[in-house]
Design a protein around this motif. Structure first.
Motif, short mmCIF file in Angstrom:
data_model
loop_
_atom_site.label_atom_id
_atom_site.label_comp_id
_atom_site.label_asym_id
_atom_site.label_seq_id
_atom_site.Cartn_x
_atom_site.Cartn_y
_atom_site.Cartn_z
N LYS A 36 14.59 19.33 11.87
CA LYS A 36 13.37 19.39 12.65
C LYS A 36 12.05 19.63 12.03
CE LYS A 36 11.99 22.07 16.75
NZ LYS A 36 12.02 23.18 17.84
N GLY A 37 12.25 20.64 11.04
CA GLY A 37 11.02 20.77 10.27
C GLY A 37 10.62 19.40 9.46
N ARG A 38 11.63 18.74 9.02
CA ARG A 38 11.44 17.54 8.35
C ARG A 38 10.57 16.59 8.98
NH1 ARG A 38 16.20 16.40 7.03
NH2 ARG A 38 16.56 14.45 8.61
N GLU A 39 10.89 16.42 10.20
CA GLU A 39 10.57 15.46 11.04
C GLU A 39 8.90 15.64 11.40
OE1 GLU A 39 13.04 15.34 14.70
OE2 GLU A 39 14.36 14.12 13.71
N HIS A 40 8.76 16.99 11.56
CA HIS A 40 7.29 17.44 11.96
C HIS A 40 6.50 17.29 10.85
CE1 HIS A 40 4.17 19.93 13.54
NE2 HIS A 40 4.20 20.62 12.57
N LYS A 41 7.18 17.44 9.47
CA LYS A 41 6.43 17.10 8.35
C LYS A 41 6.01 15.99 7.92
CE LYS A 41 7.89 21.85 6.50
NZ LYS A 41 8.67 22.38 5.40
N GLU A 42 6.91 15.06 8.23
CA GLU A 42 6.57 13.72 8.01
C GLU A 42 5.56 13.25 8.90
OE1 GLU A 42 10.51 11.67 8.63
OE2 GLU A 42 11.28 12.57 6.63
N SER A 74 0.87 -1.24 0.01
CA SER A 74 -0.03 0.01 -0.09
C SER A 74 0.88 1.26 -0.06
CB SER A 74 -1.17 -0.04 1.18
OG SER A 74 -1.44 1.27 1.40
N LYS A 75 0.50 2.19 -0.69
CA LYS A 75 1.28 3.64 -0.85
C LYS A 75 1.05 4.21 0.68
CE LYS A 75 0.19 3.90 -5.68
NZ LYS A 75 -0.65 4.71 -6.83
N ARG A 76 0.11 3.83 1.31
CA ARG A 76 -0.29 4.67 2.56
C ARG A 76 0.79 4.11 3.57
NH1 ARG A 76 -5.09 2.70 1.13
NH2 ARG A 76 -4.81 1.07 2.16
N ASP A 77 1.57 3.00 3.21
CA ASP A 77 2.62 2.58 4.37
C ASP A 77 3.90 2.91 3.98
OD1 ASP A 77 0.69 1.27 5.68
OD2 ASP A 77 0.73 -0.61 4.35
N ARG A 78 3.93 3.75 2.74
CA ARG A 78 5.38 4.10 2.30
C ARG A 78 6.31 5.05 3.40
NH1 ARG A 78 5.05 6.21 -3.37
NH2 ARG A 78 4.36 3.83 -3.93
N ALA A 79 7.36 5.16 3.37
CA ALA A 79 7.96 6.22 4.44
C ALA A 79 7.94 7.36 3.41
CB ALA A 79 9.48 5.51 4.84
N VAL A 80 7.91 8.38 4.23
CA VAL A 80 8.01 9.80 3.51
C VAL A 80 9.16 10.54 3.88
CG1 VAL A 80 7.14 12.06 2.86
CG2 VAL A 80 5.56 9.89 3.12
N THR A 81 9.77 11.01 3.20
CA THR A 81 11.22 11.70 3.40
C THR A 81 11.17 12.89 2.42
OG1 THR A 81 12.37 9.77 3.82
CG2 THR A 81 13.58 11.75 3.46
N LEU A 82 11.16 14.28 3.26
CA LEU A 82 11.30 15.42 2.69
C LEU A 82 12.47 16.05 2.83
CD1 LEU A 82 7.65 16.76 4.02
CD2 LEU A 82 8.05 15.77 1.61
N SER A 83 13.22 15.67 2.01
CA SER A 83 14.85 15.84 2.33
C SER A 83 15.30 17.37 2.29
CB SER A 83 15.51 15.01 1.19
OG SER A 83 15.25 15.34 -0.01
N LYS A 84 14.44 18.28 1.32
CA LYS A 84 14.87 19.54 1.27
C LYS A 84 14.61 20.31 2.27
CE LYS A 84 14.39 19.21 -3.57
NZ LYS A 84 13.53 19.98 -4.82
N THR A 85 14.09 20.13 3.72
CA THR A 85 13.75 20.98 4.67
C THR A 85 14.86 20.66 5.68
OG1 THR A 85 12.08 19.02 5.71
CG2 THR A 85 11.39 20.85 4.24
N LYS A 86 14.94 21.31 6.86
CA LYS A 86 15.62 21.31 8.03
C LYS A 86 15.19 19.99 8.72
CE LYS A 86 17.06 25.93 8.06
NZ LYS A 86 16.88 27.09 8.81
#
Length: 229
Positions: free
Chosen positions: A18-24, A4-16
């Motif tokens: 602390k911000g990346r963890e919150h957004k994930e 399922s695409k819902r179970d895919r880990a998401v990484t927003l690598s362009k953010t700092k």
């Protein structure tokens, strides 16, 4: 069975970091929440008032969930194309998350939601920079709604006032604001002192998604607008 695409880990690598963890966390929270509700709406808002919105949100907590924040993060959560949408058709919802918008997920009926949003509005004092909805002008003479202690404050806001036998008096006519023009910081304070509310906090439905269909509410929008967004 494909994963399922819902179970895919998401990484927003362009953010700092602390911000990346919150957004994930937000992305994963939205993806988990999508499974629990029958319908998803995009709504826009004007003259947002956080306290009023919290009251509205708490009122609907038993049947619904709201998400407000970065449109880009919410788009990532839903999927921005057919290839990465987490449920069929949700990329259309994602494309309409632009400007002052949010997500509303609910098990309420379509009729209940439409009635609730169409009727909801809260009046409040206008803030600096907002547009005046009417002209407010004060005529010269006594301002008996103000105590004598307020005379220095009124004068500081640019009002031509003086004390006359302990009564605050406006020595000449004074325009607080003009209809259609931005409200200055001083005008915003005076309107609040006068008890005049010019801001209306409203929510507007933009679209509705369910597993069975997709519907646009905003006048002038059609499916081609979504496809090209």
């Amino acid at each position: 069975m494909p994963k399922s695409k819902r179970d895919r880990a998401v990484t927003l690598s362009k953010t700092k970091k602390k911000g990346r963890e919150h957004k994930e966390l937000i992305v994963n929270s939205i993806r988990e929440t999508v499974e629990n509700y029958n319908s998803i709406y995009v709504f826009s808002f004007e003259n947002m008032r956080n306290l009023k919105f919290k009251e509205f949100r708490d009122q609907l907590k038993p049947t619904s969930r709201f998400f407000l924040g970065s449109n880009k993060v919410m788009q990532v959560a839903l999927g921005r194309s057919v290839a990465d949408e987490i449920r069929p058709g949700l990329y259309k919802v994602s494309k309409l998350l632009r400007g002052d918008t949010g997500l509303f997920l609910t098990n309420m009926s379509k009729e209940e939601v439409e009635s609730l949003f169409n009727k909801y509005e809260e009046y409040d004092f206008a803030r600096t920079g907002s547009t005046a909805t009417e002209k407010v002008e004060l005529s010269s003479g006594p301002l008996e709604q103000f105590t004598h202690e307020m005379e220095p404050l009124l004068r500081k806001q640019g009002m031509p006032v003086r004390l006359n036998k302990g009564v605050v008096e406006l020595v000449s006519d004074f325009v607080v604001c003009e209809e259609g023009k931005p409200i200055s910081p001083e005008s915003a304070r005076i309107l609040r002192l006068l008890g005049i509310k010019m801001a209306t906090f409203k929510l507007h439905l933009i679209c509705r998604w369910s597993p069975e269909d997709f519907e646009l509410y905003r006048e002038g929008l059609d499916e081609s607008d979504v496809e090209s967004a």
